[in-house]
Write a protein that holds these residues in place. Structure first.
Motif, PDB file in Angstrom:
ATOM      1  N   SER A   1     -22.132   2.799  17.704  1.00 57.66           N
ATOM      2  CA  SER A   1     -22.658   2.455  18.999  1.00 57.66           C
ATOM      3  C   SER A   1     -23.107   1.216  18.893  1.00 57.66           C
ATOM      4  CB  SER A   1     -23.517   3.641  19.516  1.00 57.66           C
ATOM      5  OG  SER A   1     -23.185   4.663  19.849  1.00 57.66           O
TER       6      SER A   1
ATOM      7  N   GLU B   1     -29.531   0.607  26.474  1.00 54.34           N
ATOM      8  CA  GLU B   1     -28.107   1.376  26.666  1.00 54.34           C
ATOM      9  C   GLU B   1     -27.231   0.994  25.505  1.00 54.34           C
ATOM     10  OE1 GLU B   1     -24.375   1.201  29.999  1.00 54.34           O
ATOM     11  OE2 GLU B   1     -26.354   0.181  30.252  1.00 54.34           O
TER      12      GLU B   1
ATOM     13  N   ARG C   1     -23.138   1.871  23.759  1.00 56.48           N
ATOM     14  CA  ARG C   1     -21.615   2.252  24.325  1.00 56.48           C
ATOM     15  C   ARG C   1     -20.953   2.339  22.812  1.00 56.48           C
ATOM     16  NH1 ARG C   1     -20.841  -1.193  28.826  1.00 56.48           N
ATOM     17  NH2 ARG C   1     -21.722   0.039  30.710  1.00 56.48           N
ATOM     18  N   GLU C   2     -19.992   3.059  22.775  1.00 55.87           N
ATOM     19  CA  GLU C   2     -19.307   3.303  21.692  1.00 55.87           C
ATOM     20  C   GLU C   2     -18.638   2.055  21.164  1.00 55.87           C
ATOM     21  OE1 GLU C   2     -16.173   6.126  22.622  1.00 55.87           O
ATOM     22  OE2 GLU C   2     -17.412   7.860  22.735  1.00 55.87           O
TER      23      GLU C   2
ATOM     24  N   VAL D   1     -18.126   5.932  26.167  1.00 56.61           N
ATOM     25  CA  VAL D   1     -19.482   6.648  26.668  1.00 56.61           C
ATOM     26  C   VAL D   1     -20.829   5.980  26.330  1.00 56.61           C
ATOM     27  CG1 VAL D   1     -20.903   8.768  26.216  1.00 56.61           C
ATOM     28  CG2 VAL D   1     -18.286   8.784  25.983  1.00 56.61           C
ATOM     29  N   SER D   2     -21.530   5.719  27.460  1.00 60.13           N
ATOM     30  CA  SER D   2     -22.674   4.890  27.417  1.00 60.13           C
ATOM     31  C   SER D   2     -23.803   6.076  27.320  1.00 60.13           C
ATOM     32  CB  SER D   2     -23.274   4.483  28.708  1.00 60.13           C
ATOM     33  OG  SER D   2     -22.580   3.512  28.950  1.00 60.13           O
ATOM     34  N   THR D   3     -24.831   5.651  26.136  1.00 63.23           N
ATOM     35  CA  THR D   3     -26.066   6.588  25.871  1.00 63.23           C
ATOM     36  C   THR D   3     -27.186   5.620  26.218  1.00 63.23           C
ATOM     37  OG1 THR D   3     -25.719   6.151  23.466  1.00 63.23           O
ATOM     38  CG2 THR D   3     -24.679   8.075  24.226  1.00 63.23           C
ATOM     39  N   TYR D   4     -28.432   6.500  26.347  1.00 58.78           N
ATOM     40  CA  TYR D   4     -29.711   5.651  26.512  1.00 58.78           C
ATOM     41  C   TYR D   4     -30.608   6.310  25.432  1.00 58.78           C
ATOM     42  CZ  TYR D   4     -27.068   4.508  30.724  1.00 58.78           C
ATOM     43  OH  TYR D   4     -26.010   3.879  31.483  1.00 58.78           O
ATOM     44  N   ARG D   5     -31.711   5.423  24.936  1.00 64.56           N
ATOM     45  CA  ARG D   5     -32.684   5.619  24.228  1.00 64.56           C
ATOM     46  C   ARG D   5     -33.849   4.861  24.560  1.00 64.56           C
ATOM     47  NH1 ARG D   5     -31.941   9.102  19.771  1.00 64.56           N
ATOM     48  NH2 ARG D   5     -29.715   9.501  19.291  1.00 64.56           N
TER      49      ARG D   5
ATOM     50  N   ARG E   1     -34.276  10.035  22.805  1.00 66.34           N
ATOM     51  CA  ARG E   1     -33.082  10.094  23.914  1.00 66.34           C
ATOM     52  C   ARG E   1     -33.535  10.285  25.519  1.00 66.34           C
ATOM     53  NH1 ARG E   1     -29.440  14.688  22.337  1.00 66.34           N
ATOM     54  NH2 ARG E   1     -31.358  15.590  22.301  1.00 66.34           N
TER      55      ARG E   1
ATOM     56  N   LYS F   1     -31.607  11.034  29.269  1.00 67.25           N
ATOM     57  CA  LYS F   1     -30.371  11.382  29.937  1.00 67.25           C
ATOM     58  C   LYS F   1     -30.474  10.411  31.257  1.00 67.25           C
ATOM     59  CE  LYS F   1     -28.610  15.594  32.204  1.00 67.25           C
ATOM     60  NZ  LYS F   1     -28.703  17.047  32.418  1.00 67.25           N
ATOM     61  N   HIS F   2     -29.095  10.284  31.650  1.00 63.56           N
ATOM     62  CA  HIS F   2     -29.020   9.195  32.978  1.00 63.56           C
ATOM     63  C   HIS F   2     -28.492  10.407  34.108  1.00 63.56           C
ATOM     64  CE1 HIS F   2     -26.451   6.585  35.747  1.00 63.56           C
ATOM     65  NE2 HIS F   2     -27.605   6.584  35.775  1.00 63.56           N
TER      66      HIS F   2
END
Length: 70
Positions: free
Chosen positions: A3, A23, A25-26, A38-42, A48, A50-51
């Motif tokens: 990511s 934010e 992304r792959e 895919v976006s992930t957030y931390r 972690r 969640k949006h």
């Protein structure tokens, strides 16, 4: 697949605490299936997030709701 950090912003909880959210992304989208990255957030500390949609987020651990600041 790795990511890549693509952005960061601040979000605030109901009690006024401010959180720094990152934010990711792959690094390589799945071109074979034509899927979007895919976006992930931390949080900056690694928790972690969640949006939920729009400007709303939630900490996975603790279920604290956050609103993105502009």
């Amino acid at each position: 697949m790795a990511s890549v950090l693509v952005g960061q912003f601040h979000a605030r909880d109901a009690e006024g605490r401010v959180y720094s959210v990152h934010e990711f992304r792959e690094s390589q989208p799945d071109e074979v299936d034509g899927k979007e990255p895919v976006s992930t957030y931390r949080l900056a500390i690694g928790d972690r997030v969640k949006h939920l949609g729009g400007e709303e987020f939630e900490l996975i651990q603790g279920k604290v709701k956050l609103i993105r600041e502009h």
